[in-house]
Design a protein around this motif. Structure first.
Motif, PDB file in Angstrom:
ATOM      1  N   ARG A 187       0.811  -1.221   0.000  1.00 47.89           N
ATOM      2  CA  ARG A 187       0.000   0.000   0.000  1.00 47.89           C
ATOM      3  C   ARG A 187       0.842   1.266   0.000  1.00 47.89           C
ATOM      4  O   ARG A 187       0.510   2.242  -0.672  1.00 47.89           O
ATOM      5  N   PHE A 188       1.948   1.264   0.735  1.00 50.00           N
ATOM      6  CA  PHE A 188       2.797   2.452   0.804  1.00 50.00           C
ATOM      7  C   PHE A 188       3.446   2.740  -0.547  1.00 50.00           C
ATOM      8  O   PHE A 188       3.545   3.893  -0.961  1.00 50.00           O
ATOM      9  N   ARG A 189       3.855   1.715  -1.239  1.00 49.35           N
ATOM     10  CA  ARG A 189       4.451   1.893  -2.580  1.00 49.35           C
ATOM     11  C   ARG A 189       3.413   2.447  -3.554  1.00 49.35           C
ATOM     12  O   ARG A 189       3.708   3.300  -4.381  1.00 49.35           O
ATOM     13  N   ARG A 190       2.167   1.961  -3.455  1.00 53.29           N
ATOM     14  CA  ARG A 190       1.098   2.457  -4.326  1.00 53.29           C
ATOM     15  C   ARG A 190       0.803   3.935  -4.048  1.00 53.29           C
ATOM     16  O   ARG A 190       0.571   4.707  -4.956  1.00 53.29           O
ATOM     17  N   ILE A 191       0.834   4.333  -2.769  1.00 52.54           N
ATOM     18  CA  ILE A 191       0.599   5.739  -2.434  1.00 52.54           C
ATOM     19  C   ILE A 191       1.716   6.607  -3.002  1.00 52.54           C
ATOM     20  O   ILE A 191       1.465   7.705  -3.508  1.00 52.54           O
ATOM     21  N   GLU A 192       2.941   6.122  -2.965  1.00 48.36           N
ATOM     22  CA  GLU A 192       4.047   6.850  -3.581  1.00 48.36           C
ATOM     23  C   GLU A 192       3.798   7.035  -5.076  1.00 48.36           C
ATOM     24  O   GLU A 192       4.038   8.105  -5.624  1.00 48.36           O
ATOM     25  N   GLN A 193       3.307   5.992  -5.746  1.00 46.26           N
ATOM     26  CA  GLN A 193       3.008   6.094  -7.172  1.00 46.26           C
ATOM     27  C   GLN A 193       1.859   7.065  -7.428  1.00 46.26           C
ATOM     28  O   GLN A 193       1.880   7.814  -8.404  1.00 46.26           O
ATOM     29  N   LEU A 194       0.847   7.047  -6.559  1.00 45.53           N
ATOM     30  CA  LEU A 194      -0.258   7.985  -6.680  1.00 45.53           C
ATOM     31  C   LEU A 194       0.251   9.418  -6.551  1.00 45.53           C
ATOM     32  O   LEU A 194      -0.108  10.294  -7.345  1.00 45.53           O
ATOM     33  N   ASN A 195       1.103   9.675  -5.577  1.00 51.57           N
ATOM     34  CA  ASN A 195       1.674  11.015  -5.396  1.00 51.57           C
ATOM     35  C   ASN A 195       2.478  11.442  -6.620  1.00 51.57           C
ATOM     36  O   ASN A 195       2.445  12.611  -7.014  1.00 51.57           O
ATOM     37  N   LEU A 196       3.185  10.515  -7.239  1.00 49.78           N
ATOM     38  CA  LEU A 196       3.944  10.826  -8.452  1.00 49.78           C
ATOM     39  C   LEU A 196       3.002  11.236  -9.585  1.00 49.78           C
ATOM     40  O   LEU A 196       3.247  12.226 -10.276  1.00 49.78           O
ATOM     41  N   LEU A 197       1.918  10.480  -9.758  1.00 48.08           N
ATOM     42  CA  LEU A 197       0.941  10.833 -10.795  1.00 48.08           C
ATOM     43  C   LEU A 197       0.340  12.216 -10.537  1.00 48.08           C
ATOM     44  O   LEU A 197       0.159  13.006 -11.467  1.00 48.08           O
ATOM     45  N   LEU A 198       0.048  12.513  -9.281  1.00 47.00           N
ATOM     46  CA  LEU A 198      -0.511  13.821  -8.939  1.00 47.00           C
ATOM     47  C   LEU A 198       0.491  14.933  -9.245  1.00 47.00           C
ATOM     48  O   LEU A 198       0.115  16.002  -9.722  1.00 47.00           O
ATOM     49  N   SER A 199       1.765  14.683  -8.996  1.00 42.26           N
ATOM     50  CA  SER A 199       2.784  15.697  -9.290  1.00 42.26           C
ATOM     51  C   SER A 199       2.973  15.890 -10.794  1.00 42.26           C
ATOM     52  O   SER A 199       3.469  16.919 -11.229  1.00 42.26           O
ATOM     53  N   LEU A 200       2.549  14.905 -11.593  1.00 42.14           N
ATOM     54  CA  LEU A 200       2.648  14.999 -13.048  1.00 42.14           C
ATOM     55  C   LEU A 200       1.397  15.612 -13.681  1.00 42.14           C
ATOM     56  O   LEU A 200       1.269  15.637 -14.902  1.00 42.14           O
ATOM     57  N   GLY A 201       0.481  16.083 -12.841  1.00 41.93           N
ATOM     58  CA  GLY A 201      -0.674  16.790 -13.378  1.00 41.93           C
ATOM     59  C   GLY A 201      -1.991  16.042 -13.315  1.00 41.93           C
ATOM     60  O   GLY A 201      -3.022  16.576 -13.702  1.00 41.93           O
TER      61      GLY A 201
END
Length: 56
Positions: free
Chosen positions: A23-37
Motif C-alpha cells: 500500500r505504501f508503494r502504491r501511495i508513492e506512485q499515486l503522489n507521483l501521478l498527482l505531481s505529473l498533473g
C-alpha cells in the motif's frame, strides 16, 4: 483522459487490476501521478473494490 488507480488488491479483485505492491508503494506512485498533473476526480468503493478515478 481518465484511469482507475487501485491502492491495493482485495481478495475479491478477480480482474487483478491492482499490482502486487504494498500500500505504501502504491501511495508513492499515486503522489507521483498527482505531481505529473493528474487530479483525483473521485474515490469509488463498490463490492469490496476501492479505487480512485484519476483525470488528466
Amino acid at each position: 483522459m481518465q484511469k482507475k488507480f487501485y491502492v491495493s488488491r482485495t481478495s475479491s479483485d478477480e480482474d487483478k487490476s491492482a499490482p502486487d505492491l504494498d500500500r505504501f508503494r502504491r501511495i508513492e506512485q499515486l503522489n507521483l501521478l498527482l505531481s505529473l498533473g493528474w487530479k483525483i476526480k473521485s474515490f469509488v468503493n463498490e463490492q469490496g473494490s476501492e479505487f480512485f478515478i484519476l483525470e488528466k
